[in-house]
Design a protein around this motif. Structure first.
Motif, PDB file in Angstrom:
ATOM      1  N   ALA A 234       0.828  -1.211   0.000  1.00 49.33           N
ATOM      2  CA  ALA A 234       0.000   0.000   0.000  1.00 49.33           C
ATOM      3  C   ALA A 234       0.859   1.256   0.000  1.00 49.33           C
ATOM      4  O   ALA A 234       0.529   2.249  -0.677  1.00 49.33           O
ATOM      5  CB  ALA A 234      -0.923  -0.006   1.216  1.00 49.33           C
ATOM      6  N   THR A 238       1.249   4.121  -3.098  1.00 51.42           N
ATOM      7  CA  THR A 238       1.070   5.555  -2.823  1.00 51.42           C
ATOM      8  C   THR A 238       2.304   6.356  -3.245  1.00 51.42           C
ATOM      9  O   THR A 238       2.193   7.413  -3.885  1.00 51.42           O
ATOM     10  CB  THR A 238       0.811   5.777  -1.317  1.00 51.42           C
ATOM     11  N   MET A 259      -2.960  11.525  -1.739  1.00 45.98           N
ATOM     12  CA  MET A 259      -1.919  10.567  -1.372  1.00 45.98           C
ATOM     13  C   MET A 259      -1.290  10.926  -0.021  1.00 45.98           C
ATOM     14  O   MET A 259      -0.943  10.045   0.771  1.00 45.98           O
ATOM     15  CB  MET A 259      -0.836  10.521  -2.450  1.00 45.98           C
ATOM     16  N   HIS A 261      -2.872  12.315   2.417  1.00 47.90           N
ATOM     17  CA  HIS A 261      -3.863  11.879   3.403  1.00 47.90           C
ATOM     18  C   HIS A 261      -3.687  10.388   3.707  1.00 47.90           C
ATOM     19  O   HIS A 261      -3.809   9.960   4.860  1.00 47.90           O
ATOM     20  CB  HIS A 261      -5.272  12.142   2.876  1.00 47.90           C
ATOM     21  N   HIS A 262      -3.400   9.607   2.683  1.00 42.80           N
ATOM     22  CA  HIS A 262      -3.179   8.175   2.887  1.00 42.80           C
ATOM     23  C   HIS A 262      -1.884   7.934   3.675  1.00 42.80           C
ATOM     24  O   HIS A 262      -1.852   7.103   4.586  1.00 42.80           O
ATOM     25  CB  HIS A 262      -3.110   7.451   1.545  1.00 42.80           C
ATOM     26  N   LYS A 265      -1.665   8.171   7.635  1.00 41.03           N
ATOM     27  CA  LYS A 265      -2.207   7.075   8.448  1.00 41.03           C
ATOM     28  C   LYS A 265      -1.084   6.239   9.065  1.00 41.03           C
ATOM     29  O   LYS A 265      -1.303   5.491  10.010  1.00 41.03           O
ATOM     30  CB  LYS A 265      -3.113   6.183   7.596  1.00 41.03           C
ATOM     31  N   TYR A 266       0.117   6.390   8.511  1.00 40.78           N
ATOM     32  CA  TYR A 266       1.282   5.654   9.000  1.00 40.78           C
ATOM     33  C   TYR A 266       2.163   6.623   9.782  1.00 40.78           C
ATOM     34  O   TYR A 266       2.637   7.625   9.231  1.00 40.78           O
ATOM     35  CB  TYR A 266       2.067   5.052   7.826  1.00 40.78           C
TER      36      TYR A 266
END
Length: 281
Positions: A234, A238, A259, A261-262, A265-266
């Protein structure tokens, strides 16, 4: 972040604010968190490590709220004002803990904490720089770093009144006032044509070499390193999209912010996501 870890950190913030860092024992943190000492040491090797994680947690929380404002359909100046308001709110919310940091001389100033402080300071200055460029255009480039440091100092002066003297302000009006003062600051630089004292070379001296990413080439290089080193599918997908966009003649803001925003999350990529958002706000 694991909820048990968050629970320990939030209880530690409360205890450190009430008693001070050195006067708070691991046993007291464990009792407040309703866990065993063994569970504490599964998450943190020491109280010093907990302190560093606490700073990181506080910083990520602020960045998450600031990034939420980035997605709002506002013009650059309105967005800057809203993000200043969020910054003021977050700092004021943890007033007691910040006072503890100022008053207590026993907080360990180790290499990890030092690196965090340098990284946070650089991120803040870069935040102001990119906002100022977004509001006033590339014409302010010669003095944008100095203006960014000045804005940071202006905010700090008001925060001292809130933190040290417990003065109450309407946070939005305060953020709006700072934004309006910036107009006068930029106008003064433009009219006086004074050479800036704080240049990019000065900023580079303040910045950890591993975090010196204030232009798109630096960001692209960092993304390419991640593409080679991070095996998670994932993340790789990205990063590949971001690299493709940044290499295109006209990078699409909506794709890059999506991207980012994704990525946020990490935890390990929260800062990188914030930098991407800053450039494409």
């Amino acid at each position: 972040m694991d909820q048990k870890k968050v629970n320990i950190i939030e209880n530690a913030i409360t205890l450190f604010a009430q008693k001070g860092f050195s006067s708070t024992s691991v046993q007291e943190i464990v009792k407040a968190s309703q866990i065993s000492k063994g569970a504490f040491y599964l998450h943190f090797n020491s109280k010093d490590e907990l302190l560093h994680e606490l700073f990181e947690y506080y910083w990520r929380r602020m960045q998450t709220r600031i990034n939420e404002v980035s997605s709002k359909p506002l013009d650059p100046k309105e967005k800057f004002t809203d993000q200043l308001k969020v910054t003021i709110e977050e700092i004021a919310t943890h007033r007691d803990f910040i006072i503890m940091q100022v008053r207590e001389q026993a907080i360990p100033f180790n290499e990890t904490i030092e690196h965090f402080i340098r990284r946070m300071r650089y991120h803040s200055i870069l935040f102001y720089r990119n906002h100022l460029l977004g509001i006033y255009g590339q014409g302010i480039e010669p003095y944008v770093w100095e203006a960014s440091v000045m804005v940071q100092g202006l905010l700090k002066s008001y925060m001292d009144l809130i933190i040290v003297d417990n003065v109450e302000f309407d946070y939005y009006l305060l953020a709006q006032s700072i934004t309006n003062r910036v107009d006068s600051l930029i106008e003064g630089y433009a009219n006086k044509n004074d050479p800036p004292v704080i240049t990019e070379n000065v900023i580079q001296q303040l910045t950890p070499s591993t975090y010196n990413m204030h232009n798109l080439d630096d960001l692209l290089e960092q993304l390419e390193l991640i593409a080679l080193s991070d095996p998670e599918p994932a993340i790789k997908e990205t990063i590949d999209v971001l690299i493709q966009e940044l290499k295109s003649p006209s990078p699409r803001k909506v794709i890059i912010t999506g991207m980012a925003h994704h990525l946020e999350k990490y935890e390990r990529y929260t800062d990188l996501a914030s930098l991407l958002r800053a450039y494409f706000m």
